[in-house]
Write an enzyme that holds these catalytic residues in place. Structure first.
Site, PDB file in Angstrom:
ATOM      1  N   CYS A 128       4.540   2.230   4.435  1.00 35.64           N
ATOM      2  CA  CYS A 128       3.664   1.306   3.695  1.00 35.64           C
ATOM      3  C   CYS A 128       2.196   1.718   3.755  1.00 35.64           C
ATOM      4  O   CYS A 128       1.487   1.683   2.740  1.00 35.64           O
ATOM      5  CB  CYS A 128       3.844  -0.111   4.214  1.00 35.64           C
ATOM      6  SG  CYS A 128       3.650  -0.292   6.000  1.00 35.64           S
ATOM      7  N   HIS A 240      -1.859  -5.133   4.527  1.00 33.25           N
ATOM      8  CA  HIS A 240      -2.529  -4.179   5.411  1.00 33.25           C
ATOM      9  C   HIS A 240      -3.888  -3.784   4.836  1.00 33.25           C
ATOM     10  O   HIS A 240      -4.064  -3.689   3.615  1.00 33.25           O
ATOM     11  CB  HIS A 240      -1.694  -2.901   5.566  1.00 33.25           C
ATOM     12  CG  HIS A 240      -0.431  -3.084   6.342  1.00 33.25           C
ATOM     13  ND1 HIS A 240      -0.132  -4.220   7.058  1.00 33.25           N
ATOM     14  CD2 HIS A 240       0.635  -2.240   6.522  1.00 33.25           C
ATOM     15  CE1 HIS A 240       1.055  -4.069   7.642  1.00 33.25           C
ATOM     16  NE2 HIS A 240       1.533  -2.881   7.331  1.00 33.25           N
TER      17      HIS A 240
END
Length: 336
Positions: A128, A240
């Protein structure tokens, strides 16, 4: 078009259901698979109730065109042959195959054509943190070659799964109630804390997560780019963030970088310091693009540029990226 989701009950599996619905993904049938723990569960998709089937070594994938797998590296390795045996394209969200030479590692905004060559019938979804970083790097790489990247990540609890998000909620409640804090999914209490370790340490002192960013970026971008990462777990729930410093072959002005990011595929420019406008995970969870802000010249290197990005790692960092790969294959008539 017949599609399968393996690991349907997990956080990413559930995100697959949402993304496929949101994007009106073209399919005639959807089949859900899971472990013995989740087999029998029922989920509603496009008004129809679907029951999770037990993943087994049988002929259940005989008519499947695309299988999205997100059930862990061990399951992906064990069932890869079963899933691809009859021609299904396996788009795998685990770390099982990412660095295998004969498995393409694909981010559609960066290297979609790599998905067309898949001798084992498998396409790997990158980590990711790597996905959202390379989407941003591509905009700069198109201007001039990037020689080096230093990146610090600020990774939300959801990167460790739905149970980790629940644990963070519970830890905050326990701290505020002056109760003993439950620590299970992380090495330490995450609430009111930062943990500068994601995954296990390797012999060079970097964690596996940090080495993924080094190795995967080079494979995706077909580049000799050098990446040095520090990955940190932060007490945010979802999305994130990354602080990125790049050194390019020629100097790039802030204005040039802004224009590149604004025009970049899969990017949204959010960079207005005067109005305190910059990407923040609290406000960008559930969004598709990678958001870029805090763009400035590096004070220590005339060929350096610094910027900040935020992306939803369950969405673009996992399910959405995989679905975009499938959409590309359908667009170029390379599947089904």
């Amino acid at each position: 078009m017949k599609v399968a989701i393996v690991g349907a009950s997990g956080a990413v599996g559930q995100e697959f259901l949402r993304v496929l619905d949101e994007r009106n993904f073209p399919m005639d049938e959807l089949v859900l698979f899971g472990s013995s723990r989740s087999a029998g569960r029922k989920y509603t998709f496009r008004g129809k109730e679907l029951e999770v089937k037990l993943l087994q070594h049988n002929d259940d994938f005989k008519d499947i065109d695309i299988a999205f797998t997100s059930a862990g590296a061990g399951t992906s390795k064990e069932f890869a042959e079963t899933i691809t045996k009859y021609g299904a394209v396996m788009i795998d969200n685990s770390s099982a195959f990412r660095m295998d030479a004969d498995i393409p590692l694909v981010v559609p905004e960066v290297n979609p054509e790599d998905a067309l060559t898949r001798p084992r019938g498998i396409i790997a979804n990158p980590n990711c943190t790597t996905i959202q970083m390379v989407v941003a790097l591509k905009a700069i790489e198109d201007l001039t070659h990037i020689k080096r990247v230093h990146v610090s990540t600020y990774q939300a609890a959801s990167g460790a799964g739905a149970a980790a998000m629940d644990e963070l909620y519970e830890q905050y409640r326990q701290v505020l109630a002056n109760e003993p804090v439950t620590v299970d999914k992380f090495a330490y209490q995450l609430a009111f804390n930062l943990i500068p370790q994601i995954d296990v340490f390797t012999d060079n002192g970097y964690t596996k997560e940090e080495m993924k960013m080094y190795n995967e970026t080079r494979k995706i971008m077909h580049s000799d780019i050098q990446v040095s990462a520090t990955c940190v777990r932060v007490p945010a729930l979802r999305s994130h963030s990354e602080s990125i410093w790049v050194e390019t072959e020629r100097p790039i002005s802030v204005e040039e970088a802004r224009e590149a990011f604004a025009a970049g595929d899969g990017l949204v420019l959010m960079d207005n310091p005067e109005k305190k406008e910059y990407p923040m995970p609290l406000f960008l969870s559930g969004k598709d693009p990678v958001f870029v802000g805090r763009i400035r010249k590096d004070l220590a290197n005339e060929n350096g540029l610094t910027f900040w990005i935020v992306g939803d790692q369950i969405k673009k960092g996992a399910a959405l990226n995989a679905v975009q790969i499938a959409e590309y294959l359908i667009k170029v008539k390379n599947v089904g």
